[in-house]
Design a protein around this motif. Sequence first.
Motif, PDB file in Angstrom:
ATOM      1  N   GLN A 420      66.738  67.256  46.260  1.00  0.00           N
ATOM      2  CA  GLN A 420      67.996  66.565  45.959  1.00  0.00           C
ATOM      3  C   GLN A 420      68.327  65.504  47.005  1.00  0.00           C
ATOM      4  O   GLN A 420      69.422  64.942  47.005  1.00  0.00           O
ATOM      5  CB  GLN A 420      69.135  67.578  45.852  1.00  0.00           C
ATOM      6  N   LYS A 421      67.352  65.247  47.892  1.00  0.00           N
ATOM      7  CA  LYS A 421      67.509  64.228  48.940  1.00  0.00           C
ATOM      8  C   LYS A 421      68.710  64.524  49.828  1.00  0.00           C
ATOM      9  O   LYS A 421      69.480  63.635  50.208  1.00  0.00           O
ATOM     10  CB  LYS A 421      67.645  62.825  48.320  1.00  0.00           C
ATOM     11  N   GLY A 422      68.879  65.805  50.169  1.00  0.00           N
ATOM     12  CA  GLY A 422      69.964  66.199  51.047  1.00  0.00           C
ATOM     13  C   GLY A 422      69.760  65.698  52.466  1.00  0.00           C
ATOM     14  O   GLY A 422      68.670  65.271  52.851  1.00  0.00           O
ATOM     15  N   ASP A 423      70.807  65.766  53.259  1.00  0.00           N
ATOM     16  CA  ASP A 423      70.753  65.282  54.637  1.00  0.00           C
ATOM     17  C   ASP A 423      69.999  66.280  55.523  1.00  0.00           C
ATOM     18  O   ASP A 423      70.197  67.488  55.433  1.00  0.00           O
ATOM     19  CB  ASP A 423      72.170  65.064  55.166  1.00  0.00           C
ATOM     20  N   TYR A 424      69.143  65.773  56.379  1.00  0.00           N
ATOM     21  CA  TYR A 424      68.432  66.599  57.360  1.00  0.00           C
ATOM     22  C   TYR A 424      67.747  65.666  58.357  1.00  0.00           C
ATOM     23  O   TYR A 424      67.747  64.434  58.185  1.00  0.00           O
ATOM     24  CB  TYR A 424      67.402  67.508  56.670  1.00  0.00           C
ATOM     25  N   ASP A 425      67.166  66.219  59.409  1.00  0.00           N
ATOM     26  CA  ASP A 425      66.381  65.436  60.370  1.00  0.00           C
ATOM     27  C   ASP A 425      64.894  65.609  60.083  1.00  0.00           C
ATOM     28  O   ASP A 425      64.194  64.682  59.714  1.00  0.00           O
ATOM     29  CB  ASP A 425      66.682  65.879  61.805  1.00  0.00           C
ATOM     30  N   VAL A 426      64.437  66.841  60.282  1.00  0.00           N
ATOM     31  CA  VAL A 426      63.024  67.185  60.103  1.00  0.00           C
ATOM     32  C   VAL A 426      62.963  68.469  59.291  1.00  0.00           C
ATOM     33  O   VAL A 426      63.785  69.373  59.491  1.00  0.00           O
ATOM     34  CB  VAL A 426      62.336  67.373  61.471  1.00  0.00           C
ATOM     35  N   ALA A 427      62.018  68.556  58.375  1.00  0.00           N
ATOM     36  CA  ALA A 427      61.948  69.731  57.511  1.00  0.00           C
ATOM     37  C   ALA A 427      60.504  70.139  57.270  1.00  0.00           C
ATOM     38  O   ALA A 427      59.636  69.289  57.023  1.00  0.00           O
ATOM     39  CB  ALA A 427      62.642  69.467  56.184  1.00  0.00           C
ATOM     40  N   ARG A 428      60.270  71.432  57.329  1.00  0.00           N
ATOM     41  CA  ARG A 428      58.947  71.970  57.049  1.00  0.00           C
ATOM     42  C   ARG A 428      58.593  71.738  55.576  1.00  0.00           C
ATOM     43  O   ARG A 428      59.416  71.914  54.678  1.00  0.00           O
ATOM     44  CB  ARG A 428      58.938  73.477  57.368  1.00  0.00           C
ATOM     45  N   ALA A 429      57.352  71.332  55.345  1.00  0.00           N
ATOM     46  CA  ALA A 429      56.867  71.158  53.976  1.00  0.00           C
ATOM     47  C   ALA A 429      55.363  71.394  53.972  1.00  0.00           C
ATOM     48  O   ALA A 429      54.719  71.483  55.029  1.00  0.00           O
ATOM     49  CB  ALA A 429      57.202  69.766  53.444  1.00  0.00           C
ATOM     50  N   GLY A 430      54.815  71.512  52.810  1.00  0.00           N
ATOM     51  CA  GLY A 430      53.366  71.661  52.679  1.00  0.00           C
ATOM     52  C   GLY A 430      52.947  71.048  51.359  1.00  0.00           C
ATOM     53  O   GLY A 430      53.726  71.033  50.398  1.00  0.00           O
ATOM     54  N   TRP A 431      51.741  70.511  51.328  1.00  0.00           N
ATOM     55  CA  TRP A 431      51.251  69.955  50.075  1.00  0.00           C
ATOM     56  C   TRP A 431      49.865  70.489  49.779  1.00  0.00           C
ATOM     57  O   TRP A 431      48.954  70.340  50.580  1.00  0.00           O
ATOM     58  CB  TRP A 431      51.227  68.432  50.094  1.00  0.00           C
ATOM     59  N   ILE A 432      49.739  71.129  48.640  1.00  0.00           N
ATOM     60  CA  ILE A 432      48.469  71.653  48.171  1.00  0.00           C
ATOM     61  C   ILE A 432      47.958  70.739  47.072  1.00  0.00           C
ATOM     62  O   ILE A 432      48.721  70.308  46.218  1.00  0.00           O
ATOM     63  CB  ILE A 432      48.635  73.094  47.643  1.00  0.00           C
TER      64      ILE A 432
END
Length: 530
Positions: A420-432
């Motif tokens: 939802q394109k929320g506000d944050y600085d850095v966020a953990r993610a992963g792409w398979i």
Amino acid sequence: MLKNFLKATVFAVSLSVAGGAMLAPSFAEVVYNRGNSADPESLDPHKTSTVYEAHILRDLFEGLVMQDQNADLIPGAAESWTVSDDGKVYTFKLRGDGVWSDGAPVTADDFVYSFRRLLDPATAAEYASMLYVVKNGEDVNTGKVKPEELGVRAVDASTFEVTLNSPTPYFLEMLTHQSTYPVNKVSIEKLGNDWIKPGNLVSNGAYTLAEFTPNDHIKLVKNPKFHDAANVKIDVVNYIPTEDRSTAMKRFEAGELDSNDDLPTEQLADLKAKFGDQLRIGPYLGTYYYAIKTDKEPWNNPELRNAISMAIDRDFLAEKVWQNSMLPGYSMVPPGIDGYTSAMASFAEESQIDREDKAKEILEKLGYGPDKPLKMEIRYNTSENHKNTAVAIQEQLKPLGVEVTLLNTDTKTHYGHLEQKGDYDVARAGWIADYKDPETFLGISRKASGNNYSNFDSPKFEEAMDKAAAAGGKPEERMKELENAERVLVDEVGNIPLLYYSFHNLVSSKLHGFESNVMDVHPSRFISKD
């Protein structure tokens, strides 16, 4: 809740035995309790994005083509297909015995409807950009033309035709992704958002949806109308969310789970000793990364983003946090794709000490240091592994004057916030990998992609990606342009790649057909249980 659910199952079986020969089939029912790292956000194939959802949807639905237990392509709803000489027109012949779980035939019109629905702006599908390779796909999704102008048509009830913008080598593999699965128009138009509820959901896969109790289990039962039902050995698949990996290990040991798709890596040595060859670790085509908000102060400065990336000790993360079950990562595209050379971060060959010194210089130049700390929040979804990774990075950045705070939410909330394109600085993610091609790792950073969590927007990157798409019929030229695109992405730090994945599965010795593969794909229809 899980124990009560399992006890109820055992009690029901006991009653079946007590009831005599007439109820014998219930006693013979084969049940597979399958640990799955998180609950799905949705069971609508057009509104999902994670591997947790993909596991379930792969059992419920069948696309034009599918993957077998080795992740190799096999016919799905289409029994065969042909490709035009120019590589742009695919014609699929649907199988004659393909039906929905309500008995209605699966037709070419179902795929026309489903492809249009995925791209319809009203659907707000995160994976809509996947079908931009189809003629007019992007224009449909951006509202420039009507869905009826999409390059798909039903030649007749059993013949589905797709016209692409240009030759797309990975197109067939792309069709194994859940976003391209057919959905039932009659059900959706009749029930609206309730079409995905148990008792409502009409699907065309090996299983149907029987129960969904959030944070407890999702029960799938064998679909007797599935065209290959005679070869499906598991009668019931219970998907059980296991965000707490340590608890999942105890459930597996107690026999409450037959498999689990992750494990707490800090316990790896003990788990190897305890479970032996039931523990499976191997190469997995995926990248563990941190998304960074490139359109937000101060993170809109590529130099600052690069300093943070340089300061992170990936060797420590791989060796100490992940117990050598992951590899240090310096590119978005992991190794292992034929014909492609990943674009690595410029500092990849430097020592960690040199990297930290350079990062400190950049931060000081930008006005940050112990006396004026740079404040940074890291968001991560629930998992001991993700927490330990974030804590390690917090400690690594502290000496450079970076004040890191941590924010943990459950997986559904975490990805919902990013989508939802929320506000944050850095966020953990992963792409398979959705398919074995570099585009799957690079396409997520395109401006129009719903998976572009960082809001990365680079004209140079877009230009290179466009050139790669246009060179679809020239493999070497295409790969070179993809390499150019990744070079821009890595140099401008659109994301911070940290690690290359390995799969971490616990698989009971009672299960057969759960074959290790680089896509970590394990359709329940090919699994049997003693």
